[in-house]
Write a protein that holds these residues in place. Sequence first.
Motif, short mmCIF file in Angstrom:
data_model
loop_
_atom_site.label_atom_id
_atom_site.label_comp_id
_atom_site.label_asym_id
_atom_site.label_seq_id
_atom_site.Cartn_x
_atom_site.Cartn_y
_atom_site.Cartn_z
N HIS A 114 94.52 12.77 -45.96
CA HIS A 114 95.38 12.03 -46.63
C HIS A 114 95.03 11.77 -48.14
N THR A 115 95.80 11.28 -48.87
CA THR A 115 95.56 11.10 -50.23
C THR A 115 96.11 9.84 -50.91
N VAL A 116 95.54 8.75 -51.11
CA VAL A 116 96.14 7.57 -51.58
C VAL A 116 96.59 7.80 -53.31
N ARG A 117 97.70 7.53 -53.73
CA ARG A 117 97.94 7.42 -55.06
C ARG A 117 98.18 6.26 -55.78
N LYS A 118 97.68 5.99 -57.20
CA LYS A 118 98.30 4.69 -57.99
C LYS A 118 98.29 5.32 -59.08
N ARG A 119 99.61 5.23 -59.79
CA ARG A 119 99.53 5.72 -61.22
C ARG A 119 98.87 4.82 -61.98
N VAL A 120 98.12 5.58 -63.12
CA VAL A 120 97.67 4.60 -64.13
C VAL A 120 97.90 5.48 -65.40
N GLU A 121 98.63 4.60 -66.38
CA GLU A 121 99.01 5.24 -67.62
C GLU A 121 98.18 5.94 -68.41
N GLY A 122 98.28 7.24 -68.80
CA GLY A 122 97.35 8.14 -69.54
C GLY A 122 96.13 8.74 -68.53
N ALA A 123 96.09 8.35 -67.41
CA ALA A 123 94.78 8.83 -66.67
C ALA A 123 94.97 10.05 -65.99
N ALA A 124 94.18 10.86 -65.82
CA ALA A 124 93.94 12.31 -65.29
C ALA A 124 93.83 12.29 -63.71
N ASP A 125 94.57 13.06 -63.11
CA ASP A 125 94.43 13.16 -61.66
C ASP A 125 92.87 14.02 -61.57
N ARG A 126 92.14 13.44 -60.62
CA ARG A 126 90.64 13.82 -60.03
C ARG A 126 89.80 13.36 -61.31
N GLY A 127 90.36 12.41 -62.09
CA GLY A 127 89.40 12.32 -63.37
C GLY A 127 88.43 11.06 -63.03
N GLY A 128 88.08 10.70 -61.72
CA GLY A 128 87.10 9.68 -61.24
C GLY A 128 87.88 8.41 -61.07
N GLY A 129 89.02 8.04 -61.27
CA GLY A 129 89.73 6.86 -61.16
C GLY A 129 90.50 7.17 -59.88
N PRO A 130 91.46 6.41 -59.64
CA PRO A 130 92.75 6.47 -58.62
C PRO A 130 93.39 8.10 -58.86
N ARG A 131 93.78 8.61 -57.73
CA ARG A 131 94.52 9.97 -57.58
C ARG A 131 95.93 9.59 -58.28
N GLN A 132 96.22 10.68 -59.23
CA GLN A 132 97.42 10.36 -59.79
C GLN A 132 98.76 11.17 -59.38
N PRO A 133 99.92 10.69 -59.44
CA PRO A 133 101.00 11.59 -59.08
C PRO A 133 100.88 12.92 -59.81
N VAL A 134 101.31 14.07 -58.95
CA VAL A 134 101.33 15.18 -59.51
C VAL A 134 102.60 15.77 -60.10
N ALA A 135 102.92 15.75 -61.60
CA ALA A 135 104.01 15.96 -62.09
C ALA A 135 104.27 17.43 -62.49
N ARG A 136 104.11 18.22 -61.45
CA ARG A 136 104.32 19.66 -61.43
C ARG A 136 104.87 20.19 -60.28
N ARG A 267 103.83 3.22 -59.49
CA ARG A 267 103.79 4.02 -58.15
C ARG A 267 102.43 4.02 -57.43
N GLU A 268 102.48 3.53 -56.19
CA GLU A 268 101.56 3.58 -55.50
C GLU A 268 102.03 4.45 -54.06
N SER A 269 101.28 5.09 -53.64
CA SER A 269 101.90 6.12 -52.35
C SER A 269 100.73 6.49 -51.54
N ILE A 270 101.12 7.09 -50.24
CA ILE A 270 99.96 7.86 -49.60
C ILE A 270 100.86 8.82 -48.88
N GLU A 271 100.05 10.05 -48.79
CA GLU A 271 100.38 11.28 -48.36
C GLU A 271 99.54 11.82 -47.16
N LEU A 272 100.06 12.12 -46.10
CA LEU A 272 99.30 12.91 -44.96
C LEU A 272 99.60 14.32 -44.76
N ARG A 273 98.67 14.98 -44.44
CA ARG A 273 98.89 16.44 -44.27
C ARG A 273 98.62 16.75 -42.89
#
Length: 280
Positions: A114-136, A267-273
């Motif tokens: 599972h992955t928990v995501r919390k959007r942080v303005e200007g942050a990169a996904d997998r950048g050491g902080g919270p996982r970011q929404p994937v805008a792709r 946005r704060e979200s969680i996804e399970l695979r």
Amino acid sequence: MGLQNEKIAALSSVTADLNYLTPSRDRPRTFTFEPPSGEPRSNIVPEPHRVPIHDVRPISETVSLDREGFALVRQKSAVKDFYDQDQVKNVYYPEAERLIKAATGADRVFVFDHTVRKRVEGAADRGGGPRQPVARVHVDHTEKSGPQRVRDLLPDEAEELLKGRLQIINLWRPIRGPLLDSPLAVCDARTVKSGELVASDLVYPDRVGETYSVKFNPDHQWFYVPRMTADEILLLKCFDSKTDGRARFAPHTAFADPTTPADALPRESIELRTLVFHKE
């Protein structure tokens, strides 16, 4: 394929940019860690396309995993804190297994991460902080990597399990609602041609996964759930071993909703695979 034009026209929608794959001769690749010297973190170049994204609520009762490749379901979770790993694994994982069994008639469901995501303005996904929404625009698994996940995760049982039908289904929900910021758009899988799905490497320190990037086609039909609540779940089909015409790969992406209020909570979200097994 997809919904009839008159049904689409009757749905309210927003118009937003979705980031597709810019065609290239190089195989798309993204590192999940600091790449080797001289290598970019990703060679994927986004190609924004402005598209209508339709409100799925009025037709949610008729949308299904096997036809469109996604479904909207309701579930009030007993989890009090989705940031608590123990609660998620001990409470939410069993809830998800029961929900997917009920939705698909599966014989067995295996939640593998599972992955928990919390959007942080200007942050990169997998950048050491919270996982970011994937805008792709992407699909989490491919024709190749779907069965490989079974071999990776359940090696002793894999060959027997793969004799039956395998699905990989994600459960995606807001942690807090109503969700106004960076909602999830999902594409009707029937409107996507196989040649528009481009196998792409996701490089981990110990393995190389494979996902699909997606090339643009104006025929794609996109949907979202406006003001999605924490008791709602989007089920997304990311793989199906059946090749009899039912949906197999449902592209999806986060997007910037132009109607989002300036003071909306991030946005704060969680996804399970999940691996979903059917004996027949």
